[in-house]
Scaffold this motif. Structure first.
Motif, short mmCIF file in Angstrom:
data_model
loop_
_atom_site.label_atom_id
_atom_site.label_comp_id
_atom_site.label_asym_id
_atom_site.label_seq_id
_atom_site.Cartn_x
_atom_site.Cartn_y
_atom_site.Cartn_z
N ALA A 679 -26.22 40.35 10.50
CA ALA A 679 -26.97 40.81 9.33
C ALA A 679 -26.53 40.07 8.07
CB ALA A 679 -26.76 42.32 9.15
N THR A 680 -25.22 39.79 7.96
CA THR A 680 -24.71 39.07 6.79
C THR A 680 -25.26 37.64 6.77
OG1 THR A 680 -22.69 40.38 6.86
CG2 THR A 680 -22.63 38.38 5.55
N LYS A 681 -25.30 36.99 7.95
CA LYS A 681 -25.83 35.63 8.05
C LYS A 681 -27.27 35.55 7.56
CE LYS A 681 -23.38 33.55 11.89
NZ LYS A 681 -23.53 33.06 13.27
N GLN A 682 -28.03 36.56 7.92
CA GLN A 682 -29.44 36.56 7.58
C GLN A 682 -29.70 37.09 6.17
OE1 GLN A 682 -31.40 38.82 10.63
NE2 GLN A 682 -30.75 37.45 12.30
N ALA A 684 -29.28 40.05 5.12
CA ALA A 684 -29.85 41.41 5.14
C ALA A 684 -28.90 42.40 4.47
CB ALA A 684 -30.12 41.84 6.58
N ASP A 685 -29.46 43.56 4.10
CA ASP A 685 -28.67 44.65 3.52
C ASP A 685 -27.94 45.38 4.64
OD1 ASP A 685 -27.56 46.71 2.09
OD2 ASP A 685 -29.46 47.77 1.76
N VAL A 686 -26.65 45.06 4.81
CA VAL A 686 -25.88 45.65 5.90
C VAL A 686 -25.78 47.15 5.74
CG1 VAL A 686 -23.65 45.69 7.04
CG2 VAL A 686 -24.59 43.52 6.26
N VAL A 687 -25.51 47.62 4.51
CA VAL A 687 -25.35 49.06 4.26
C VAL A 687 -26.62 49.80 4.62
CG1 VAL A 687 -24.89 50.80 2.50
CG2 VAL A 687 -23.62 48.65 2.49
N GLY A 688 -27.79 49.18 4.35
CA GLY A 688 -29.06 49.81 4.67
C GLY A 688 -29.30 49.95 6.16
N GLN A 689 -28.53 49.18 6.96
CA GLN A 689 -28.68 49.23 8.41
C GLN A 689 -27.61 50.10 9.07
OE1 GLN A 689 -29.20 45.40 10.25
NE2 GLN A 689 -30.41 44.59 8.55
N THR A 690 -26.94 50.94 8.28
CA THR A 690 -25.85 51.76 8.81
C THR A 690 -26.30 52.60 10.01
OG1 THR A 690 -24.74 51.88 6.67
CG2 THR A 690 -24.20 53.59 8.27
N ASP A 691 -27.44 53.27 9.88
CA ASP A 691 -27.92 54.12 10.97
C ASP A 691 -28.15 53.32 12.24
OD1 ASP A 691 -27.78 56.27 9.30
OD2 ASP A 691 -29.93 56.31 8.82
N ALA A 692 -28.74 52.13 12.10
CA ALA A 692 -29.01 51.29 13.28
C ALA A 692 -27.71 50.84 13.93
CB ALA A 692 -29.85 50.10 12.88
N GLY A 713 -18.37 60.89 6.21
CA GLY A 713 -19.23 59.73 6.00
C GLY A 713 -18.83 58.57 6.88
N VAL A 714 -19.83 57.77 7.29
CA VAL A 714 -19.59 56.52 8.02
C VAL A 714 -19.94 55.39 7.07
CG1 VAL A 714 -20.21 55.10 10.00
CG2 VAL A 714 -20.11 57.60 10.23
N ILE A 715 -18.99 54.51 6.78
CA ILE A 715 -19.17 53.46 5.79
C ILE A 715 -19.06 52.11 6.47
CG2 ILE A 715 -18.29 52.46 3.65
CD1 ILE A 715 -17.18 55.25 2.99
N VAL A 716 -20.09 51.30 6.29
CA VAL A 716 -20.11 49.96 6.87
C VAL A 716 -19.64 48.95 5.81
CG1 VAL A 716 -21.57 48.13 7.81
CG2 VAL A 716 -21.92 50.52 8.51
N PHE A 717 -18.64 48.15 6.17
CA PHE A 717 -18.13 47.08 5.31
C PHE A 717 -18.77 45.76 5.76
CE2 PHE A 717 -15.22 50.37 4.51
CZ PHE A 717 -14.45 50.07 3.39
N HIS A 718 -19.45 45.12 4.84
CA HIS A 718 -20.12 43.87 5.20
C HIS A 718 -19.12 42.71 5.21
CE1 HIS A 718 -19.93 42.65 0.97
NE2 HIS A 718 -20.44 43.83 0.66
N ALA A 719 -19.45 41.66 5.93
CA ALA A 719 -18.62 40.45 5.95
C ALA A 719 -18.62 39.82 4.56
CB ALA A 719 -19.15 39.47 6.99
N LEU A 720 -17.55 39.11 4.21
CA LEU A 720 -17.40 38.54 2.88
C LEU A 720 -18.10 37.18 2.80
CD1 LEU A 720 -13.63 39.37 2.21
CD2 LEU A 720 -15.64 40.68 1.55
N ASP A 721 -18.93 37.01 1.77
CA ASP A 721 -19.56 35.72 1.53
C ASP A 721 -18.67 34.87 0.64
OD1 ASP A 721 -19.82 36.84 -0.97
OD2 ASP A 721 -21.98 37.20 -0.79
N ALA A 722 -19.12 33.66 0.31
CA ALA A 722 -18.31 32.72 -0.47
C ALA A 722 -17.97 33.28 -1.84
CB ALA A 722 -19.05 31.38 -0.60
N GLN A 723 -18.92 33.95 -2.47
CA GLN A 723 -18.67 34.54 -3.79
C GLN A 723 -17.58 35.61 -3.71
OE1 GLN A 723 -22.17 36.18 -5.63
NE2 GLN A 723 -21.11 36.68 -7.54
N ALA A 724 -17.64 36.47 -2.68
CA ALA A 724 -16.63 37.51 -2.52
C ALA A 724 -15.27 36.90 -2.21
CB ALA A 724 -17.04 38.48 -1.42
#
Length: 810
Positions: A679-682, A684-692, A713-724
């Motif tokens: 999802a990060t590669k594409q 996409a909003d990783v947090v928005g895909q938490t349920d999936a 709560g279940v919290i999804v941490f997205h992969a870090l991009d270059a800016q992060a």
């Protein structure tokens, strides 16, 4: 019920009310003392003149006058006693239509102002004082009101079918009709229930004073010691060798007013012990110490002479069975000594044997091949011996319940767990004892805070004992600074000092901190806005006291790849909420994936080793519980955390409760990392895909739905991009410069340096961990070599630029 109807009910007490109006009890008591003193002086004078005669000279002429004064004083004493008798006959009247104190209020209330009649009465003034409101505040309120509640407007709000009018009903109705009084109380954070509780407490205390003055009651007369009762009983030297009188126990010595809460339990035990046959009690409680409190209360009642006549003069001997077994060791010696103990108890005639930890005694005896069950069964076949066997519920079910022959000799009494209402009643009684010896006045809000805090923040022991201990600590602290009023904030301050969890009213600094939690967390965490927002919200709820006190303060499942900030978020949470990131209890759950995983974590029955989680939570009850890589734990371990997340405790291998209610639980997992990468590669909003993502994890069988649903709560941490990663590099350089400050050296965080670190440390598999290794290999190595070579000195600011793929100092 109208005020006029209340007045009609109050007329039942008219003679006593009339007496109180013209000659209040306080004045009658003063007159009683004066008349008694005058009678004593007159009697002394008469006696002296009778023996010494004319040697007293002119004083002898006043003998007849002294006799007259004596007779008048005695007559006045009799009259005052008769008036008191009349007063008490109405005060304790059977079948009265209302509480006598309500009748007093009604009699003194002006028709045009019911509220003033209450607030200016001694009872009302004391009630307000218990709420932390002094007479000046009450006078200011009365002087600046715009409305008055008249007797025509006031009505009693009846909430049950009982026609008896209580003081609580009178007060509740008062704030129901007087909106200004209700707002006045609400402005001081006093709700209707707190007002009612304070009123009930003050009325109960006043009534208890009257009860103690009633010397003619059976309870009072029963406390008069008899003469020679103990002379007919036998010796107890064997009992004293392997036991002691319960009067030596702290539970007995500290019983004081708290025994009131055990009245029903004591009455049940006393009824069994008073039987002619089978007068033996098996006393069960969740904790044995709670059962021993009931035994101590029984002993106190026996000492005060307020028990059934069959138990008068009885002595309770606590037998230390474990000590006996340890001292004698040999099977024959133990059996012989036990028979001697039973025989002496039977011969003494006034002994009740108390066996604490009865289940443990059976287990210890079995270990040395002593058939202690048969010994007790044989001894209890005689009606000359009575035994109170005490055990906790777990021990009873494991070791005692299956001994059917033994149980036929006992009648079982199961003690209920004490709740908050019992604890409040107890601390109210204890407060009167403390106020008599300390220069303090304890408010109702302080007692409520004591009970709630004792139950919420201190896990071990009964809530009643915890509440009393906390009350003593708070009162001692207030008295230590010179005395005064004990408020709820005093309680919160003590709780905060012991737990590290802030309590009570928010200071301006704390309000600002809570409002800016996201910024504080982002000072350590790069990106992950959803995670930061969820954690900040949980902290605010916990600080506001909105979390369920029967569950952990918060619980989260952190999902995401390695090195994206899951552990760093946990550290930041611990530092912000508990003031120290060391307040983390970390468990690598991969260590608990085998068949013995659950036993290692919580312990195992029959084994001395304590589970690591049970031991850690008992040692450190307040903090963040971090469960790393929770997916690697066994199914049985997941099951135990179902209970922890839902109820805030679990039962360890020894059958004892271990609480986790004062913790924030964070479970981390790499499950679903492949989906998060994709999802990060594409973009996409990783947090928005938490349920999936969660649905896929469940589908793969990593976690069961009921396990995931237990978390707040279940919290999804997205992969870090270059800016992060660039932000991570900047934070790591700040940390490096803090360490280099001791050397007075600074590394300049240039854009070129940051870009180089991002290029070298960009590894989606390891996230920020790869960046940390890049900093060590690329920056720290170069700086360390230069320091050793002497090319960098104290005071230098170092710039590093990439040359031929490597960093060089320029």
């Amino acid at each position: 019920m109208t005020f006029q109807e209340l007045q009609h009910k109050a007329d039942t007490f008219y003679p006593a009310l009339l007496l109180e109006h013209y000659l209040p009890q306080s004045r009658r008591k003063l007159l009683l003392y004066l008349c008694a003193g005058l009678a004593a002086l007159a009697l002394l004078f008469v006696v002296l003149t009778s023996f010494m005669g004319t040697s007293l000279g002119v004083l002898a002429l006043y003998t007849y006058k002294a006799r007259g004064v004596l007779l008048l004083a005695l007559a006045a004493l009799v009259l005052l006693a008769m008036l008191d008798a009349m007063y008490y006959s109405y005060y304790f009247m059977n079948g009265a239509p209302m509480d006598f104190m309500v009748a007093q209020l009604i009699a003194k209330t002006s028709p045009d102002d019911v509220t003033k009649g209450f607030l200016t009465s001694p009872l009302g003034a004391h009630t307000m004082l218990r709420l932390g409101i002094g007479t000046k505040d009450v006078a200011h309120f009365l002087a600046h009101r715009t409305n008055r509640v008249t007797t025509r407007e006031y009505q009693l709000v009846v909430q049950d079918a009982d026609p008896y009018v209580t003081l609580a009903e009178y007060g509740r109705s008062l704030i129901h009709f007087d909106d200004e009084l209700a707002r006045f109380l609400k402005g001081r954070a006093i709700d209707a229930e707190t007002f009612r509780a304070s009123l009930t407490w003050v009325a109960q205390a006043a009534r208890e004073v009257r009860v103690r003055e009633a010397w003619w009651s059976r309870d009072a007369l029963g406390r008069v010691p008899s003469i020679g009762r103990a002379w007919a009983y036998g010796q107890t030297y064997y009992l004293e060798q392997y036991g002691h009188r319960i009067t030596e126990d702290q539970a007995y010595q500290h019983m004081s007013e708290r025994r009131r809460m055990y009245e029903q339990d004591v009455a049940m035990v006393a009824r069994i012990l008073a039987k002619q046959h089978g007068a033996n009690v098996m006393l069960l409680a969740e904790q044995s110490l709670a059962a021993m409190q009931v035994v101590a209360a029984l002993a106190k009642d026996i000492a005060d002479g307020v028990v059934r006549h069959e138990l008068e003069g009885k002595q309770l001997f606590v037998i230390n069975g474990t000590q006996l077994i340890d001292a004698l060791k040999e099977k024959t010696d133990i059996e012989a000594k036990l028979r001697q103990l039973f025989a002496q108890a039977a011969q003494a005639g006034n002994v009740l044997l108390v066996i604490p930890e009865f289940a443990s005694l059976i287990e210890n005896a079995s270990a040395v091949a002593v058939d202690i069950v048969s010994l007790f069964t044989e001894a209890l076949s005689s009606d000359r011996i009575s035994v109170i066997a005490v055990t906790n519920t777990r021990g009873f079910h494991e070791s005692v319940e299956t001994q059917h022959d033994l149980m036929r000799s006992f009648e079982k009494v199961v003690l209920p767990e004490r709740d908050a209402s019992a604890a409040l009643s107890l601390v109210q009684a204890e407060t009167h004892v403390l106020e008599a010896t300390r220069r303090v006045l304890v408010t109702m809000q302080a007692l409520q805070a004591v009970v709630v805090s004792a139950d919420r923040y201190f896990a071990d022991g009964a809530v009643t004992d915890k509440a009393v201990d906390l009350l003593h600590e708070v009162v001692a602290a207030v008295a230590g600074r010179g005395g005064g009023m004990v408020t709820a904030q005093d309680v919160y301050d003590i709780v905060a000092s012991r737990t590290g969890i802030a309590q009570g009213d928010l200071s301006a600094a704390e309000q600002e901190k809570l409002a800016s939690l996201e910024q504080l967390l982002h000072a350590r965490i790069v990106g992950q806005d959803a995670a930061v927002s969820a954690v900040a919200s949980a902290l605010r709820r916990a600080r506001a006291g909105l979390t369920n006190p029967k569950r952990p303060m918060g619980s989260f499942l952190f999902l995401g790849p390695t090195g994206v900030g899951k552990t760093e978020t946990t550290k930041a949470l611990a530092e912000v909420f508990f003031g120290d990131e060391d307040r983390i209890m970390r468990f690598d759950m991969s260590e608990f994936g085998g068949a013995d995983g659950l036993a290692k974590l919580i312990g195992e029955a029959g084994h001395a080793a304590v589970g690591v989680l049970a031991a850690k939570l008992r040692e450190q009850q307040y903090g963040v519980l971090l469960l790393d890589e929770i997916e690697k734990a066994s199914r049985e371990v997941h099951d135990i955390f179902l209970q922890v997340l839902d109820e805030g405790f679990f039962t360890d291998g020894r059958g004892e409760r271990v609480h986790a209610r004062n913790t924030i639980i964070i479970a981390t997992s790499n499950a679903g990392s492949d989906m998060i990468y994709e999802a990060t590669k594409q973009g996409a909003d990783v947090v928005g895909q938490t349920d999936a993502i969660v649905a896929e994890i469940i589908k793969r069988g990593t976690f069961r739905p009921e396990f995931i649903n237990r978390f707040d709560g279940v919290i999804v941490f997205h992969a870090l991009d270059a800016q992060a990663l660039a932000q991570v590099a900047k934070l790591l350089l700040v940390d490096l410069n803090e360490r280099l400050a001791l050397k007075q050296v600074t590394v300049r965080p240039t854009d070129a340096l940051i870009a180089h670190l991002v290029a070298v440390g960009n590894n989606p598999t390891f996230g920020a961990r790869a960046m940390r290794r890049a900093l060590q290999d690329e920056v720290e190595r170069v700086v360390a070599d230069a320091l050793i070579a002497g090319t960098i000195r104290a005071g230098d600011t170092v710039s590093l630029l990439p040359q031929d793929g490597k960093l060089r100092i320029v």
